[in-house]
Scaffold this motif. Structure first.
Motif, PDB file in Angstrom:
ATOM      1  N   VAL A  26     -54.332 -66.449  99.802  1.00 30.12           N
ATOM      2  CA  VAL A  26     -54.661 -66.515 101.231  1.00 30.12           C
ATOM      3  C   VAL A  26     -56.111 -66.104 101.460  1.00 30.12           C
ATOM      4  O   VAL A  26     -56.845 -66.736 102.230  1.00 30.12           O
ATOM      5  N   ALA A  27     -56.549 -65.034 100.771  1.00 27.62           N
ATOM      6  CA  ALA A  27     -57.927 -64.565 100.928  1.00 27.62           C
ATOM      7  C   ALA A  27     -58.926 -65.598 100.411  1.00 27.62           C
ATOM      8  O   ALA A  27     -59.961 -65.847 101.047  1.00 27.62           O
ATOM      9  N   ILE A  28     -58.627 -66.198  99.269  1.00 29.81           N
ATOM     10  CA  ILE A  28     -59.555 -67.167  98.667  1.00 29.81           C
ATOM     11  C   ILE A  28     -59.676 -68.412  99.532  1.00 29.81           C
ATOM     12  O   ILE A  28     -60.773 -68.942  99.751  1.00 29.81           O
ATOM     13  N   LEU A  33     -57.453 -72.484 105.237  1.00 27.69           N
ATOM     14  CA  LEU A  33     -56.266 -72.253 106.055  1.00 27.69           C
ATOM     15  C   LEU A  33     -56.613 -72.069 107.525  1.00 27.69           C
ATOM     16  O   LEU A  33     -55.849 -72.454 108.408  1.00 27.69           O
ATOM     17  N   SER A  34     -57.771 -71.465 107.778  1.00 32.67           N
ATOM     18  CA  SER A  34     -58.197 -71.216 109.160  1.00 32.67           C
ATOM     19  C   SER A  34     -59.701 -71.444 109.264  1.00 32.67           C
ATOM     20  O   SER A  34     -60.491 -70.499 109.193  1.00 32.67           O
ATOM     21  N   GLY A  69     -57.125 -64.298 112.577  1.00 35.22           N
ATOM     22  CA  GLY A  69     -57.599 -62.943 112.296  1.00 35.22           C
ATOM     23  C   GLY A  69     -56.873 -62.307 111.126  1.00 35.22           C
ATOM     24  O   GLY A  69     -57.491 -61.651 110.285  1.00 35.22           O
ATOM     25  N   ILE A  70     -55.556 -62.504 111.052  1.00 33.88           N
ATOM     26  CA  ILE A  70     -54.786 -61.931 109.943  1.00 33.88           C
ATOM     27  C   ILE A  70     -55.180 -62.580 108.622  1.00 33.88           C
ATOM     28  O   ILE A  70     -55.326 -61.899 107.597  1.00 33.88           O
ATOM     29  N   ILE A  71     -55.371 -63.893 108.633  1.00 31.85           N
ATOM     30  CA  ILE A  71     -55.752 -64.600 107.406  1.00 31.85           C
ATOM     31  C   ILE A  71     -57.110 -64.126 106.910  1.00 31.85           C
ATOM     32  O   ILE A  71     -57.277 -63.789 105.730  1.00 31.85           O
ATOM     33  N   HIS A  72     -58.089 -64.069 107.786  1.00 29.72           N
ATOM     34  CA  HIS A  72     -59.428 -63.634 107.369  1.00 29.72           C
ATOM     35  C   HIS A  72     -59.461 -62.131 107.122  1.00 29.72           C
ATOM     36  O   HIS A  72     -60.266 -61.658 106.317  1.00 29.72           O
ATOM     37  N   GLY A  73     -58.588 -61.375 107.790  1.00 27.12           N
ATOM     38  CA  GLY A  73     -58.504 -59.946 107.527  1.00 27.12           C
ATOM     39  C   GLY A  73     -57.989 -59.646 106.137  1.00 27.12           C
ATOM     40  O   GLY A  73     -58.308 -58.594 105.561  1.00 27.12           O
ATOM     41  N   THR A  74     -57.182 -60.559 105.595  1.00 25.91           N
ATOM     42  CA  THR A  74     -56.706 -60.395 104.216  1.00 25.91           C
ATOM     43  C   THR A  74     -57.874 -60.340 103.246  1.00 25.91           C
ATOM     44  O   THR A  74     -57.898 -59.505 102.332  1.00 25.91           O
ATOM     45  N   ARG A  75     -58.845 -61.208 103.451  1.00 26.18           N
ATOM     46  CA  ARG A  75     -60.024 -61.227 102.575  1.00 26.18           C
ATOM     47  C   ARG A  75     -60.788 -59.913 102.665  1.00 26.18           C
ATOM     48  O   ARG A  75     -61.172 -59.332 101.647  1.00 26.18           O
ATOM     49  N   THR A  76     -60.964 -59.404 103.884  1.00 22.62           N
ATOM     50  CA  THR A  76     -61.709 -58.150 104.060  1.00 22.62           C
ATOM     51  C   THR A  76     -60.986 -56.979 103.411  1.00 22.62           C
ATOM     52  O   THR A  76     -61.585 -56.180 102.681  1.00 22.62           O
ATOM     53  N   SER A  77     -59.674 -56.879 103.655  1.00 21.75           N
ATOM     54  CA  SER A  77     -58.909 -55.745 103.136  1.00 21.75           C
ATOM     55  C   SER A  77     -58.887 -55.741 101.615  1.00 21.75           C
ATOM     56  O   SER A  77     -59.105 -54.700 100.982  1.00 21.75           O
ATOM     57  N   LEU A  78     -58.611 -56.890 101.006  1.00 25.41           N
ATOM     58  CA  LEU A  78     -58.566 -56.952  99.547  1.00 25.41           C
ATOM     59  C   LEU A  78     -59.940 -56.725  98.940  1.00 25.41           C
ATOM     60  O   LEU A  78     -60.074 -56.037  97.920  1.00 25.41           O
ATOM     61  N   ALA A  79     -60.976 -57.296  99.554  1.00 20.22           N
ATOM     62  CA  ALA A  79     -62.331 -57.134  99.015  1.00 20.22           C
ATOM     63  C   ALA A  79     -62.751 -55.670  99.058  1.00 20.22           C
ATOM     64  O   ALA A  79     -63.275 -55.134  98.069  1.00 20.22           O
TER      65      ALA A  79
END
Length: 276
Positions: A26-28, A33-34, A69-79
């Motif tokens: 999802v993050a990649i 996706l959005s 926001g949740i989809i792009h927030g996944t990238r921020t949180s994991l990074a």
């Protein structure tokens, strides 16, 4: 890798790894996706979830897409979580390896520094650091790493103190191997497995710390995060609880997945399966 096969052999490891792989995908593929800026105004404000197919999770007070926001927030949180854990592990390994292998005054001095960092709660240290330096993703990563490196350092030192007295290390000294080469080639690889198991816990703690900082308004305002989404939703918690519930669920699922992965990794290492 055999490690992955052995990890999947544990229920905790399989579930945790599966969820983390999904989150990583999802993050990649978040831009696919959005597409577009997740902070842009996309529709009318406070659109209820599951009422418009174009916005499955509705919109917030400004009309921004909650799902985006949740989809792009996944990238921020994991990074942030992975970067902070890597930095903390790198610092901890260097300090712990130096302290354990050198011993004497060097060991005492470095351990007093470790004690000083462990006295201060990691979240308060991160909070103070971000408040002074300013809010941005690199600053948040550094702030979290500063509060997390002490535990890997102490664990690494304990492992090194045990390993440096073993026969193969003594043999390396006898044949004239350089001390730095002994530390890096003979001691570090054998001290690494327990620290790797600890790294998953550091990732989970880093994700929670980043969310807490964003919730308090100390995250990067130009990047969407789950913490900032939860904070945004608290202002309309009674009328639109989903604005805080959905990013909160994403945060809980991620942290639980990391802990499950950590449990599986610990069991795998405990059984002596850490083989590439």
């Amino acid at each position: 890798m055999r490690l992955v096969r052995n990890l999947i052999g544990t229920p905790e490891g399989a579930i945790g790894l599966g969820i983390l792989v999904l989150l990583a995908l999802v993050a990649i593929f978040a831009p696919v996706l959005s597409p577009g800026d997740p902070l842009r105004i996309a529709a009318r404000p406070l659109l209820a979830p599951f009422t418009d197919p174009s916005f499955p999770l509705g919109t917030d007070r400004l009309g921004r897409d909650v799902l985006a926001g949740i989809i792009h927030g996944t990238r921020t949180s994991l990074a942030v979580g992975i970067a902070a854990a890597l930095a903390a592990i790198a610092i901890g390994l260097c300090v712990g390896l130096t302290a354990g292998f050198a011993g004497g005054l060097v060991d005492e001095a470095l351990m007093r520094v470790v004690d000083a960092f462990q006295i201060v709660p990691s979240f308060l240290l991160a909070l103070a650091f971000v408040s002074v330096i300013g809010a941005s993703v690199p600053v948040v990563v550094i702030a979290i790493a500063l509060g997390a490196w002490a535990d890997p350092a102490r664990l690494t030192r304990a492992q090194v103190l045990s390993i440096r007295e073993r026969d193969y290390v003594a043999s390396a000294r006898v044949i004239g191997m350089h001390p730095v080469e002994i530390a890096l080639r003979e001691i570090l690889p054998n001290a690494l497995p327990p620290v790797l198991a600890l790294s998953a816990i550091i990732v989970a703690a880093a994700i929670l710390t980043e969310a807490a900082l964003s919730f308090l308004g100390l995250g990067d305002p130009n990047v969407v995060t789950w913490g900032s989404m939860i904070a945004e939703g608290r202002n309309v918690l009674r009328s639109s609880p989903s604005l805080s519930v959905f990013p909160g669920i994403a945060l809980v699922v991620t942290v639980v997945a990391v802990y499950l992965f950590s449990e599986g990794l610990t069991k795998t290492i405990g059984r002596g399966r850490l083989v590439a």
